[in-house]
Design a protein around this motif. Structure first.
Motif, PDB file in Angstrom:
ATOM      1  N   ARG A   1     -10.609   2.147  -4.210  1.00 45.98           N
ATOM      2  CA  ARG A   1      -9.744   3.203  -3.665  1.00 45.98           C
ATOM      3  C   ARG A   1      -8.550   2.583  -2.927  1.00 45.98           C
ATOM      4  O   ARG A   1      -7.434   3.104  -2.975  1.00 45.98           O
ATOM      5  N   LEU A   2      -8.813   1.474  -2.258  1.00 44.04           N
ATOM      6  CA  LEU A   2      -7.726   0.776  -1.565  1.00 44.04           C
ATOM      7  C   LEU A   2      -6.659   0.335  -2.572  1.00 44.04           C
ATOM      8  O   LEU A   2      -5.456   0.425  -2.302  1.00 44.04           O
ATOM      9  N   GLU A   3      -7.103  -0.101  -3.748  1.00 42.44           N
ATOM     10  CA  GLU A   3      -6.135  -0.513  -4.778  1.00 42.44           C
ATOM     11  C   GLU A   3      -5.250   0.660  -5.210  1.00 42.44           C
ATOM     12  O   GLU A   3      -4.078   0.472  -5.517  1.00 42.44           O
ATOM     13  N   VAL A   4      -5.834   1.854  -5.221  1.00 43.76           N
ATOM     14  CA  VAL A   4      -5.040   3.040  -5.581  1.00 43.76           C
ATOM     15  C   VAL A   4      -3.962   3.259  -4.514  1.00 43.76           C
ATOM     16  O   VAL A   4      -2.787   3.467  -4.825  1.00 43.76           O
ATOM     17  N   ALA A   5      -4.372   3.167  -3.241  1.00 42.93           N
ATOM     18  CA  ALA A   5      -3.397   3.351  -2.149  1.00 42.93           C
ATOM     19  C   ALA A   5      -2.289   2.310  -2.257  1.00 42.93           C
ATOM     20  O   ALA A   5      -1.103   2.617  -2.093  1.00 42.93           O
ATOM     21  N   ARG A   6      -2.647   1.072  -2.533  1.00 46.90           N
ATOM     22  CA  ARG A   6      -1.640   0.008  -2.622  1.00 46.90           C
ATOM     23  C   ARG A   6      -0.677   0.259  -3.784  1.00 46.90           C
ATOM     24  O   ARG A   6       0.531   0.057  -3.663  1.00 46.90           O
ATOM     25  N   ALA A   7      -1.239   0.738  -4.907  1.00 49.35           N
ATOM     26  CA  ALA A   7      -0.377   1.003  -6.070  1.00 49.35           C
ATOM     27  C   ALA A   7       0.615   2.128  -5.764  1.00 49.35           C
ATOM     28  O   ALA A   7       1.717   2.148  -6.303  1.00 49.35           O
ATOM     29  N   LEU A   8       0.227   3.057  -4.889  1.00 46.26           N
ATOM     30  CA  LEU A   8       1.115   4.185  -4.581  1.00 46.26           C
ATOM     31  C   LEU A   8       2.152   3.849  -3.508  1.00 46.26           C
ATOM     32  O   LEU A   8       3.111   4.602  -3.310  1.00 46.26           O
ATOM     33  N   ALA A   9       1.954   2.717  -2.835  1.00 48.54           N
ATOM     34  CA  ALA A   9       2.821   2.371  -1.703  1.00 48.54           C
ATOM     35  C   ALA A   9       4.272   2.156  -2.116  1.00 48.54           C
ATOM     36  O   ALA A   9       5.185   2.331  -1.313  1.00 48.54           O
ATOM     37  N   SER A  10       4.492   1.800  -3.370  1.00 48.76           N
ATOM     38  CA  SER A  10       5.871   1.565  -3.817  1.00 48.76           C
ATOM     39  C   SER A  10       6.556   2.867  -4.242  1.00 48.76           C
ATOM     40  O   SER A  10       7.665   2.827  -4.768  1.00 48.76           O
ATOM     41  N   GLU A  11       5.879   4.003  -4.023  1.00 50.96           N
ATOM     42  CA  GLU A  11       6.401   5.330  -4.392  1.00 50.96           C
ATOM     43  C   GLU A  11       6.836   5.387  -5.857  1.00 50.96           C
ATOM     44  O   GLU A  11       7.988   5.688  -6.173  1.00 50.96           O
ATOM     45  N   PRO A  12       5.869   5.069  -6.758  1.00 49.79           N
ATOM     46  CA  PRO A  12       6.210   5.030  -8.188  1.00 49.79           C
ATOM     47  C   PRO A  12       6.316   6.414  -8.807  1.00 49.79           C
ATOM     48  O   PRO A  12       5.916   7.407  -8.198  1.00 49.79           O
ATOM     49  N   LYS A  13       6.846   6.441 -10.039  1.00 48.14           N
ATOM     50  CA  LYS A  13       6.876   7.691 -10.819  1.00 48.14           C
ATOM     51  C   LYS A  13       5.684   7.733 -11.776  1.00 48.14           C
ATOM     52  O   LYS A  13       5.256   8.792 -12.207  1.00 48.14           O
ATOM     53  N   VAL A  14       5.209   6.521 -12.126  1.00 44.57           N
ATOM     54  CA  VAL A  14       4.097   6.403 -13.071  1.00 44.57           C
ATOM     55  C   VAL A  14       3.086   5.433 -12.483  1.00 44.57           C
ATOM     56  O   VAL A  14       3.471   4.415 -11.906  1.00 44.57           O
TER      57      VAL A  14
END
Ligand SMILES: Nc1ncnc2c1ncn2[C@@H]1O[C@H](COP(=O)(O)OP(=O)(O)OP(=O)(O)O)[C@@H](O)[C@H]1O
Ligand SMILES: [Mg+2]
Length: 258
Positions: free
Chosen positions: A160-173
């Motif tokens: 779940r932490l990896e999901v949060a980290r992936a979203l930290a860059s405010e991606p579109k995909v």
């Protein structure tokens, strides 16, 4: 209609290994596309090409109509394509919050001198990153572990932490490579709830690779089946479930036709 992502005739060869062969893929805004296929069928390689880890042997990758084929990973991340990896890539000796903040590096505009002198610009970016990390930890349900070492968390929490980290860059995909691997069915269901929330609440388009069929069928809106580097089938979860070619790939035999 212009798609958010378009991969055209992608081939990725490692010497004599044809990991991906003539793959076409498109992804619409806010869509959840699933990719399934047996081990070694080329799923991870395809998203490694999409995220710039490999430059394809041939073919083109378009993002928002722009040709991004062969661009470096950091450039592609900065444009708005983020991901998690098949194997955990958590910094175990850093706190949970610090791990999330590392996901923002492609957004940091401060120069080395700003960091060294802790200028107002740097401090404001740091405050912003902290605020964002707090919000994301709340979103993935890990706020209570914010200051713990990431290495002390359970495997499911680290995913779940990896999901949060992936979203930290405010991606579109966001691309999820086997986010529920190694989880029991309750944890896998929670992970799929989280992925659906990434689409619904945050408006992201998603590519999901997952071996857990139940999770995939309940989450993806469209599924691509890969076999030996090729696209073997494409359709809605219902269509894929009754596709004879897919049944054959997974069971190694065709159902009797009469
Ligand atoms: N860097 C590499 N060098 C050489 N061969 C590679 C490399 N990366 C992948 N391959 C090969 O490409 C093929 C596809 O691998 P890939 O990891 O994309 O499969 P996958 O569908 O993700 O499998 P899994 O479900 O096991 O994760 C395999 O034969 C693999 O050994
Ligand atoms: Mg893989």
């Amino acid at each position: 209609m212009e798609h958010l992502i378009q991969m055209e005739q992608i081939c990725m060869y490692f010497g004599g290994v044809h990991a991906v062969e003539n793959m076409n893929l498109h992804l619409a805004e806010k869509e959840i596309l699933g990719i399934i296929g047996p081990n070694g069928s080329g799923k991870s390689t395809l998203i490694n090409v999409l995220t710039g880890i490999y430059a394809p042997t041939s073919g083109h990758v378009l993002f928002g109509g722009e040709d991004i084929t062969g661009r470096q990973s950091y450039e592609i991340a900065a444009k708005g394509i983020s991901r998690t990896f098949q194997n955990l890539r958590i910094f175990r000796a850093m706190t949970v919050c610090e791990n999330v903040m590392t996901g923002r590096h492609c957004k940091v505009r401060a120069k080395f001198v700003d960091i060294l002198l802790r200028t107002a610009k740097y401090r404001s970016q740091e405050r912003e990153a902290l605020k964002k990390a707090d919000e994301l930890l709340e979103f993935v349900g890990l706020s209570h572990m914010k200051n713990e070492f990431a290495g002390s968390m359970s495997y499911g929490q680290q995913k779940r932490l990896e999901v949060a980290r992936a979203l930290a860059s405010e991606p579109k995909v966001c691309l999820f490579d086997e986010p529920a691997a190694g989880m029991n069915s309750a944890e896998a269901n929670e992970m799929m709830d989280l992925i659906r929330a990434v689409q619904k609440d945050r408006g992201l388009a998603i590519i999901l690779i997952e071996h857990n069929m139940e999770a995939m069928m309940n989450t993806a809106e469209r599924i691509i089946v890969m076999d030996a580097g090729h696209k073997a089938a494409e359709g809605t979860p219902k269509e894929i479930q009754r596709n004879q070619k897919v049944i054959q790939i997974y069971l190694g035999e065709e159902e009797p036709c009469c």
